[in-house]
Design a protein around this motif. Sequence first.
Motif, short mmCIF file in Angstrom:
data_model
loop_
_atom_site.label_atom_id
_atom_site.label_comp_id
_atom_site.label_asym_id
_atom_site.label_seq_id
_atom_site.Cartn_x
_atom_site.Cartn_y
_atom_site.Cartn_z
N SER A 155 62.11 44.33 16.73
CA SER A 155 61.77 45.44 15.97
C SER A 155 60.63 44.91 14.92
N THR A 156 60.73 43.91 14.23
CA THR A 156 59.66 43.74 13.33
C THR A 156 59.24 42.19 12.96
N TYR A 157 58.19 41.83 12.45
CA TYR A 157 58.15 40.41 12.24
C TYR A 157 58.98 40.09 11.07
N GLY A 262 57.89 51.03 14.02
CA GLY A 262 58.88 52.30 13.68
C GLY A 262 58.15 53.16 12.44
N ASP A 263 59.10 53.98 11.76
CA ASP A 263 58.63 54.75 10.93
C ASP A 263 59.08 54.28 9.38
N GLY A 264 59.97 53.33 9.43
CA GLY A 264 60.48 52.81 8.14
C GLY A 264 59.56 52.14 7.35
N GLY A 267 57.05 49.81 9.05
CA GLY A 267 56.56 50.31 10.19
C GLY A 267 54.88 50.55 10.14
N ARG A 268 54.48 49.40 9.47
CA ARG A 268 53.02 49.58 9.21
C ARG A 268 52.12 49.29 10.64
N GLY A 269 52.77 48.69 11.42
CA GLY A 269 51.95 48.55 12.94
C GLY A 269 51.75 46.82 13.02
N THR A 270 51.55 46.69 14.28
CA THR A 270 51.18 45.37 14.60
C THR A 270 50.03 44.94 14.02
N LYS A 331 50.87 51.08 17.72
CA LYS A 331 50.04 51.26 16.46
C LYS A 331 49.81 50.00 15.74
N ALA A 332 48.56 49.95 15.43
CA ALA A 332 48.05 48.85 14.73
C ALA A 332 47.98 48.87 13.10
N ASP A 333 48.18 47.63 12.41
CA ASP A 333 48.25 47.61 10.79
C ASP A 333 46.94 47.83 10.66
#
Length: 357
Positions: A155-157, A262-264, A267-270, A331-333
């Motif tokens: 999911s996330t870092y 994601g949208d949570g 969810g800022r992006g990669t 989606k990129a940070d």
Amino acid sequence: MKLGRRAFLGASAAATAVAAGYLRQRPASAQFGFGRGPVVNLYSSRHYDTDDQLYDGFREATGIRVNVVEAEADQLIERIKSEGQNSPADILMTVDAGRLWRAEQEDMFQPVTSSVLSEAIPENLRHPDGLWFGLTQRARVIVYNKDTVDPSELSTYEDLADPKWRGRILVRSSTNIYNQSLVGSMIAAHGAEETEEWARGLVANLARDPEGGDTDQIKAAAAGLGDIAIANTYYFARLVKSDSAEDQAVANALGVFFPNQGDGPNGRGTHVNISGAGVVKTAPNAEAAVQFLEYLASPEAQEIFAQSNNEYPVVEGVAVDSVVAGFGEFKADPLNAAVFGSNNPEALRITDRAGWA
């Protein structure tokens, strides 16, 4: 033309290195090399032979030759410092926002005002005051072993600190600038205290002590020494394109996952880093230097960046390499690269306290 890194390293401490012939197309003191036409002197830590296409393209478009000195970024920064007001360097190009920040702290760049650059390069990929400009993008992703990891687990870092990954994560040393910038982006998102807690959790989940570069982490994941690796996408793309059966086997065993989609709340992006450049404050050929940067932001040059070294272009509408495109859209940070670059010192302190070797 460019000089090999070994030749530079043999005399990097000498302030008179250029006069000894390292910019081998012209004497360092000349603005226009003995009637041979205008030049721009590029100090670059990019070590890709394919960049020669960019230098040739610029010369064909403008008549301006590009002299290149290659070395590691920190060595180039020290060289420009030691050369002082007499430095022949027009442009410093590096492969990470953290190193651009280090050069900025040395008051090494002059501000550039260019409508071409400001219109072509997104705001978050260039310095707010025009001190440097991102020229390529590099996504830092999770590469996973298809036999041991279901991508639905990823999911996330932030999730990489979860104990479910105990003994499963592969990553290179925190002394590597790519990881420092990743941690810098985490600081921007969560603050130093929470980021340090995350770093401790990540260290607890490592499959082995950090060793080698991104490619080594990827190969270790394929070999089962760990289940997931943190790496830049272009390293994986090189393996996909390789003629080696061994490299092909590595690539076939692995998948690419873009974190934080994601949208949570996370969810800022990669996280996306940059390869970028700025005009040196004492540049003897400043106008030509700006022209060169503008050329590098052109669709023609951006396509060369994307197709030859598997990087993401910074200019909208330029196609990525087909192999890289196969990794999927993401989606990129949107965090400005200047922010995570400036967080570099704090990132180093955090990773040191967390025991990330």
